[in-house]
Design a protein around this motif. Sequence first.
Motif, PDB file in Angstrom:
ATOM      1  N   THR A  95       0.834  -1.209   0.000  1.00  0.00           N
ATOM      2  CA  THR A  95       0.000   0.000   0.000  1.00  0.00           C
ATOM      3  C   THR A  95       0.867   1.257   0.000  1.00  0.00           C
ATOM      4  OG1 THR A  95      -1.757  -1.165   1.180  1.00  0.00           O
ATOM      5  CG2 THR A  95      -1.826   1.236   1.234  1.00  0.00           C
ATOM      6  N   LEU A  96       1.936   1.261   0.787  1.00  0.00           N
ATOM      7  CA  LEU A  96       2.811   2.432   0.844  1.00  0.00           C
ATOM      8  C   LEU A  96       3.516   2.653  -0.491  1.00  0.00           C
ATOM      9  CD1 LEU A  96       4.424   2.105   4.399  1.00  0.00           C
ATOM     10  CD2 LEU A  96       2.565   3.610   3.674  1.00  0.00           C
ATOM     11  N   GLN A  97       3.974   1.567  -1.121  1.00  0.00           N
ATOM     12  CA  GLN A  97       4.603   1.706  -2.428  1.00  0.00           C
ATOM     13  C   GLN A  97       3.612   2.277  -3.451  1.00  0.00           C
ATOM     14  OE1 GLN A  97       5.934  -2.469  -2.584  1.00  0.00           O
ATOM     15  NE2 GLN A  97       7.947  -1.681  -3.224  1.00  0.00           N
ATOM     16  N   ALA A  98       2.383   1.774  -3.411  1.00  0.00           N
ATOM     17  CA  ALA A  98       1.355   2.242  -4.349  1.00  0.00           C
ATOM     18  C   ALA A  98       1.102   3.734  -4.179  1.00  0.00           C
ATOM     19  CB  ALA A  98       0.069   1.451  -4.150  1.00  0.00           C
ATOM     20  N   ALA A  99       1.016   4.179  -2.922  1.00  0.00           N
ATOM     21  CA  ALA A  99       0.747   5.591  -2.653  1.00  0.00           C
ATOM     22  C   ALA A  99       1.832   6.472  -3.260  1.00  0.00           C
ATOM     23  CB  ALA A  99       0.654   5.819  -1.143  1.00  0.00           C
ATOM     24  N   VAL A 100       3.090   6.071  -3.104  1.00  0.00           N
ATOM     25  CA  VAL A 100       4.203   6.876  -3.621  1.00  0.00           C
ATOM     26  C   VAL A 100       4.232   6.840  -5.146  1.00  0.00           C
ATOM     27  CG1 VAL A 100       6.711   7.101  -3.694  1.00  0.00           C
ATOM     28  CG2 VAL A 100       5.570   6.614  -1.521  1.00  0.00           C
ATOM     29  N   LEU A 101       3.969   5.685  -5.739  1.00  0.00           N
ATOM     30  CA  LEU A 101       3.996   5.581  -7.205  1.00  0.00           C
ATOM     31  C   LEU A 101       2.978   6.510  -7.863  1.00  0.00           C
ATOM     32  CD1 LEU A 101       4.466   1.850  -8.318  1.00  0.00           C
ATOM     33  CD2 LEU A 101       5.970   3.804  -8.709  1.00  0.00           C
ATOM     34  N   LEU A 102       1.836   6.702  -7.210  1.00  0.00           N
ATOM     35  CA  LEU A 102       0.793   7.543  -7.803  1.00  0.00           C
ATOM     36  C   LEU A 102       1.250   8.988  -7.972  1.00  0.00           C
ATOM     37  CD1 LEU A 102      -2.477   6.227  -6.095  1.00  0.00           C
ATOM     38  CD2 LEU A 102      -1.617   5.765  -8.395  1.00  0.00           C
ATOM     39  N   ALA A 103       2.275   9.390  -7.220  1.00  0.00           N
ATOM     40  CA  ALA A 103       2.787  10.756  -7.354  1.00  0.00           C
ATOM     41  C   ALA A 103       3.435  10.980  -8.710  1.00  0.00           C
ATOM     42  CB  ALA A 103       3.794  11.045  -6.239  1.00  0.00           C
ATOM     43  N   PHE A 104       3.815   9.889  -9.387  1.00  0.00           N
ATOM     44  CA  PHE A 104       4.509  10.002 -10.670  1.00  0.00           C
ATOM     45  C   PHE A 104       3.557   9.850 -11.857  1.00  0.00           C
ATOM     46  CE2 PHE A 104       7.707   9.032  -7.562  1.00  0.00           C
ATOM     47  CZ  PHE A 104       8.776   9.837  -7.934  1.00  0.00           C
ATOM     48  N   ASN A 105       2.261   9.875 -11.598  1.00  0.00           N
ATOM     49  CA  ASN A 105       1.287   9.866 -12.685  1.00  0.00           C
ATOM     50  C   ASN A 105       1.427  11.129 -13.525  1.00  0.00           C
ATOM     51  OD1 ASN A 105      -0.150   7.500 -12.743  1.00  0.00           O
ATOM     52  ND2 ASN A 105      -1.718   8.179 -11.315  1.00  0.00           N
ATOM     53  N   ALA A 106       1.388  10.981 -14.821  1.00  0.00           N
ATOM     54  CA  ALA A 106       1.454  12.153 -15.705  1.00  0.00           C
ATOM     55  C   ALA A 106       0.211  13.012 -15.523  1.00  0.00           C
ATOM     56  CB  ALA A 106       1.586  11.712 -17.157  1.00  0.00           C
ATOM     57  N   SER A 107       0.380  14.296 -15.639  1.00  0.00           N
ATOM     58  CA  SER A 107      -0.743  15.222 -15.511  1.00  0.00           C
ATOM     59  C   SER A 107      -1.633  15.138 -16.749  1.00  0.00           C
ATOM     60  CB  SER A 107      -0.218  16.643 -15.340  1.00  0.00           C
ATOM     61  OG  SER A 107      -1.265  17.580 -15.446  1.00  0.00           O
ATOM     62  N   PRO A 108      -2.954  15.126 -16.600  1.00  0.00           N
ATOM     63  CA  PRO A 108      -3.860  15.083 -17.761  1.00  0.00           C
ATOM     64  C   PRO A 108      -3.640  16.255 -18.715  1.00  0.00           C
ATOM     65  CG  PRO A 108      -5.052  14.622 -15.729  1.00  0.00           C
ATOM     66  CD  PRO A 108      -3.691  15.090 -15.331  1.00  0.00           C
ATOM     67  N   SER A 109      -3.228  17.395 -18.162  1.00  0.00           N
ATOM     68  CA  SER A 109      -3.015  18.578 -19.006  1.00  0.00           C
ATOM     69  C   SER A 109      -1.700  18.518 -19.773  1.00  0.00           C
ATOM     70  CB  SER A 109      -3.045  19.846 -18.147  1.00  0.00           C
ATOM     71  OG  SER A 109      -2.038  19.777 -17.146  1.00  0.00           O
ATOM     72  N   ALA A 110      -0.767  17.678 -19.287  1.00  0.00           N
ATOM     73  CA  ALA A 110       0.526  17.534 -19.966  1.00  0.00           C
ATOM     74  C   ALA A 110       0.971  16.078 -19.896  1.00  0.00           C
ATOM     75  CB  ALA A 110       1.566  18.457 -19.332  1.00  0.00           C
ATOM     76  N   PRO A 111       0.276  15.181 -20.614  1.00  0.00           N
ATOM     77  CA  PRO A 111       0.526  13.741 -20.483  1.00  0.00           C
ATOM     78  C   PRO A 111       1.914  13.292 -20.910  1.00  0.00           C
ATOM     79  CG  PRO A 111      -0.907  14.212 -22.344  1.00  0.00           C
ATOM     80  CD  PRO A 111      -0.772  15.482 -21.580  1.00  0.00           C
ATOM     81  N   THR A 112       2.599  14.088 -21.722  1.00  0.00           N
ATOM     82  CA  THR A 112       3.937  13.674 -22.175  1.00  0.00           C
ATOM     83  C   THR A 112       5.057  14.288 -21.348  1.00  0.00           C
ATOM     84  OG1 THR A 112       3.988  15.493 -23.785  1.00  0.00           O
ATOM     85  CG2 THR A 112       3.123  13.353 -24.539  1.00  0.00           C
ATOM     86  N   ALA A 113       4.724  15.228 -20.472  1.00  0.00           N
ATOM     87  CA  ALA A 113       5.757  15.886 -19.662  1.00  0.00           C
ATOM     88  C   ALA A 113       6.192  14.967 -18.520  1.00  0.00           C
ATOM     89  CB  ALA A 113       5.223  17.203 -19.107  1.00  0.00           C
ATOM     90  N   PRO A 114       7.494  14.730 -18.348  1.00  0.00           N
ATOM     91  CA  PRO A 114       7.960  13.851 -17.270  1.00  0.00           C
ATOM     92  C   PRO A 114       7.736  14.476 -15.896  1.00  0.00           C
ATOM     93  CG  PRO A 114       9.820  14.928 -18.338  1.00  0.00           C
ATOM     94  CD  PRO A 114       8.606  15.271 -19.144  1.00  0.00           C
ATOM     95  N   VAL A 115       7.347  13.638 -14.936  1.00  0.00           N
ATOM     96  CA  VAL A 115       7.157  14.094 -13.562  1.00  0.00           C
ATOM     97  C   VAL A 115       8.477  13.914 -12.828  1.00  0.00           C
ATOM     98  CG1 VAL A 115       5.898  13.748 -11.412  1.00  0.00           C
ATOM     99  CG2 VAL A 115       4.721  13.467 -13.608  1.00  0.00           C
ATOM    100  N   VAL A 116       9.032  15.004 -12.337  1.00  0.00           N
ATOM    101  CA  VAL A 116      10.307  14.979 -11.619  1.00  0.00           C
ATOM    102  C   VAL A 116      10.071  15.502 -10.209  1.00  0.00           C
ATOM    103  CG1 VAL A 116      12.689  15.782 -11.570  1.00  0.00           C
ATOM    104  CG2 VAL A 116      11.559  15.374 -13.774  1.00  0.00           C
ATOM    105  N   LEU A 117      10.418  14.678  -9.203  1.00  0.00           N
ATOM    106  CA  LEU A 117      10.152  15.047  -7.808  1.00  0.00           C
ATOM    107  C   LEU A 117      11.397  14.846  -6.956  1.00  0.00           C
ATOM    108  CD1 LEU A 117       6.663  13.333  -7.464  1.00  0.00           C
ATOM    109  CD2 LEU A 117       7.086  15.794  -7.499  1.00  0.00           C
ATOM    110  N   ALA A 118      11.692  15.828  -6.143  1.00  0.00           N
ATOM    111  CA  ALA A 118      12.835  15.735  -5.235  1.00  0.00           C
ATOM    112  C   ALA A 118      12.454  14.935  -3.993  1.00  0.00           C
ATOM    113  CB  ALA A 118      13.302  17.131  -4.848  1.00  0.00           C
ATOM    114  N   TYR A 119      13.447  14.332  -3.370  1.00  0.00           N
ATOM    115  CA  TYR A 119      13.224  13.512  -2.170  1.00  0.00           C
ATOM    116  C   TYR A 119      12.472  14.303  -1.108  1.00  0.00           C
ATOM    117  CZ  TYR A 119      14.249  10.643   1.934  1.00  0.00           C
ATOM    118  OH  TYR A 119      14.127   9.888   3.068  1.00  0.00           O
ATOM    119  N   ASP A 120      12.945  15.505  -0.807  1.00  0.00           N
ATOM    120  CA  ASP A 120      12.318  16.307   0.256  1.00  0.00           C
ATOM    121  C   ASP A 120      10.868  16.639  -0.070  1.00  0.00           C
ATOM    122  OD1 ASP A 120      14.595  16.253   1.774  1.00  0.00           O
ATOM    123  OD2 ASP A 120      15.334  18.218   1.121  1.00  0.00           O
ATOM    124  N   ASN A 121      10.566  16.880  -1.341  1.00  0.00           N
ATOM    125  CA  ASN A 121       9.182  17.176  -1.732  1.00  0.00           C
ATOM    126  C   ASN A 121       8.271  15.975  -1.513  1.00  0.00           C
ATOM    127  OD1 ASN A 121       9.912  19.743  -2.501  1.00  0.00           O
ATOM    128  ND2 ASN A 121      10.149  19.236  -4.674  1.00  0.00           N
TER     129      ASN A 121
END
Length: 264
Positions: A95-121
Motif C-alpha cells: 500500500t505504501l509503495q502504491a501511494a508513492v507511485l501515484l505521485a509520478f502519474n502524468a498530468s492530464p493537461s501535460a501527459p507527455t511531460a515527465p514528472v520529476v520530484l525531489a526527495y524532500d518534496n
Amino acid sequence: VLGSTATAVPGAAAAATGSAPPVEFGVQVLTTGYWPTYKVYDVILPPVMNQCTKVFNEFYESETSKRKLQCIFSQGEATIKAIYPSRSYEIQVTTLQAAVLLAFNASPSAPTAPVVLAYDNLVAMYQLPDEAFKRVMHSFACGKIKILKKDPASNSIKNTDVFSCNEKFSSKSLRFRIPIAVMDDSHNPKKLEEDRGHTIEAAIVRIMKARKTLSHQQLIAEVLTQLSFFRPDVKKVRRHVEALIEREYLERDENNRDIYKYLA
C-alpha cells in the motif's frame, strides 16, 4: 486494519455511504490480540486511496460504535497498472509503495511531460518517516526492477536525490512484484513466536476462567479451536499450560492429574 475479525465487502461499504470508491479494494479487519503489533505510519494518502479508507471507515462506524479502526498500511497490498508507450504492466506492491507511485502519474493537461520530484518534496507530500520512505524509494530505484530513475544514480537513497519515471523500463513479465525491505525489523520469527505464546496463554486463561474445570484433552481441543487462525502446535500448548500452573493460574486436581482447575 485492526479492529474486529471480519472481511470487508466493498459493495456493502459503498451502499452504506452512498459513494463508491474509484478503484476496487478490500479490507481485512483483525483484532489486535490475534496478530503482532506493527508500526503505524500516519501517511497522507493520495485522494483516490484516501477515498477508499474514508468509505470503509464510514461503513464500519455505521455497523459498530464500540470499536476503533487503525489502518496498518505497511501490511496492505495493491496492484497498479503501469502504462508505457510499448506495453502495459500489472505491478504488485505494498500500500505504501502504491501511494508513492501515484505521485509520478502524468498530468492530464501535460501527459507527455515527465514528472520529476525531489526527495524532500516527496517526504513532505506523504509525511512518512525517513527510514520508511528510504526503503520505499530504494525498492523503485535501486533494486533489480528499476521503474524509477534517480539522480544521481547510486545504490543508496539520499535526501538530495531527485526521482522520475524510468521511461526506458521494460520487462518480459507483464505481471510482477516489486519487493521491499521489511518495514519493521522487530517483527522477526522470534518476536512472532513470543507474541503467539502470549496469545496461547491468554486463550487458556480465558477458557479456564469460563469453564472452571476441564480435562487435559478438552482444554487442548478448545485452545486449538479458538486459535485455528494460526494452528499452534499441541506441544507448545502443553508447555504454556505447565507455565500457567507454575505461575498459579491453574492447578491440577488432587485425585486426577489429567484435570485442570482455574485459580481465581
